[in-house]
Design an enzyme around this catalytic site. Sequence first.
Site, short mmCIF file in Angstrom:
data_model
loop_
_atom_site.label_atom_id
_atom_site.label_comp_id
_atom_site.label_asym_id
_atom_site.label_seq_id
_atom_site.Cartn_x
_atom_site.Cartn_y
_atom_site.Cartn_z
N LYS A 1 68.65 46.51 11.90
CA LYS A 1 67.60 47.33 11.29
C LYS A 1 67.82 47.42 9.78
CE LYS A 1 68.98 50.62 13.90
NZ LYS A 1 69.19 51.92 14.55
N THR B 1 64.69 61.69 7.57
CA THR B 1 64.92 60.49 8.40
C THR B 1 65.94 60.76 9.51
OG1 THR B 1 66.66 59.79 6.89
CG2 THR B 1 64.45 58.95 6.45
N GLY C 1 67.60 61.17 12.82
CA GLY C 1 67.25 60.79 14.18
C GLY C 1 66.40 59.54 14.31
N THR C 2 66.20 58.84 13.18
CA THR C 2 65.35 57.64 13.21
C THR C 2 65.90 56.58 14.16
OG1 THR C 2 64.93 58.09 10.89
CG2 THR C 2 64.23 55.95 11.69
N GLY C 3 67.22 56.34 14.08
CA GLY C 3 67.84 55.30 14.91
C GLY C 3 67.78 55.64 16.39
N CYS C 4 68.05 56.92 16.70
CA CYS C 4 67.98 57.36 18.10
C CYS C 4 66.58 57.15 18.65
CB CYS C 4 68.30 58.86 18.22
SG CYS C 4 69.89 59.33 17.53
O1 PXL Z 1 71.45 59.20 14.80
C1 PXL Z 1 72.71 59.09 15.36
C2 PXL Z 1 73.11 60.29 16.15
C3 PXL Z 1 73.30 60.17 17.51
N1 PXL Z 1 73.66 61.21 18.29
C4 PXL Z 1 73.83 62.42 17.77
C5 PXL Z 1 73.63 62.61 16.42
C6 PXL Z 1 73.27 61.53 15.57
C7 PXL Z 1 73.07 61.70 14.15
O2 PXL Z 1 73.19 62.76 13.59
O3 PXL Z 1 73.78 63.83 15.92
C8 PXL Z 1 74.21 63.55 18.65
#
Ligand code: PXL
Length: 275
Positions: free
Chosen positions: A183, A216, A218-221
């Site tokens: 990404k 941004t 939590g974008t990856g999650c």
């Molecule tokens: O975005 C990655 C991520 C995954 N899981 C948890 C997070 C984060 C980023 O802060 O807090 C629990």
Amino acid sequence: MTNSSPPAIPLKHALTIATSDSGAGAGIQADLKTFAAHGVYGLSVLCAVTAQNTTAVTAMECLSPATVTAQLQAIYDDIPVEAIKIGLLGNAENTRAVAEFLAAKYPHTPLVLDPVMVSTSGHVFLPPDAVEALKTLMAQAMVITPNLMEAATLWGRPITGEAEQLEAGRALLATGAKSVLVKGGHGRTPEANDLLVEAGGEAAWFRGPRIGTPNTHGTGCSLSSAIAANLASGLTLREAVSRAKEYVAGGLRHSINLGHGPGPLNHFHRYYHFN
Ligand code: PXL
């Protein structure tokens, strides 16, 4: 049935195996919101709990591998799962427990693995032995979704342009993952271009503008969960990635000014916006 009743859609199930974010912008909360926004029933296996808000992660505690496995078993015994997303697993023991369970019980279920190691706020989530265990789990994935920093860490070389983004993607096929989505969101170019490298090294770019927002978190999650939701609905990987990118872009365009730090994207931007 009246005209105003909502449509009936096929019931599909996606499972997230990840960690709680008390601020609910990332982690398991982001995953479940993303599944819900896609009309997919979300199941969750919790591996750890973080205390965090938009500015910092202040504590983290892992559940035991036995409790992680018990959650997996409870779901397996009762509910079908069409796709799985893996986020933060917290430690090496939990990573190994998840790898073992998935290999035994879900060998053919599409697995999207987001190799989360460090939070955007800089908190190191995974000890080095957990990163090693995570590498083994990658061999079971249909796709791994590293950002530029994670890809550089896993590859062991810096990524400064698209040529290296492609090289890293090809190199990371050596993890055993069937494909790699590198990404581009953490780059500095005006565009945020993601690159999908599939088995054999064939590559496809998913191009899009960089959306100017500080929110941004939590974008990856959310991207990896959207891919999993789309796979659960029966889309091909390329279509799943393409639609997931559009979904995240929409969420960023309508991102939420929550708290004093980077807020989350609006997971339900297709349904309402906040003012
Ligand atoms: O975005 C990655 C991520 C995954 N899981 C948890 C997070 C984060 C980023 O802060 O807090 C629990």
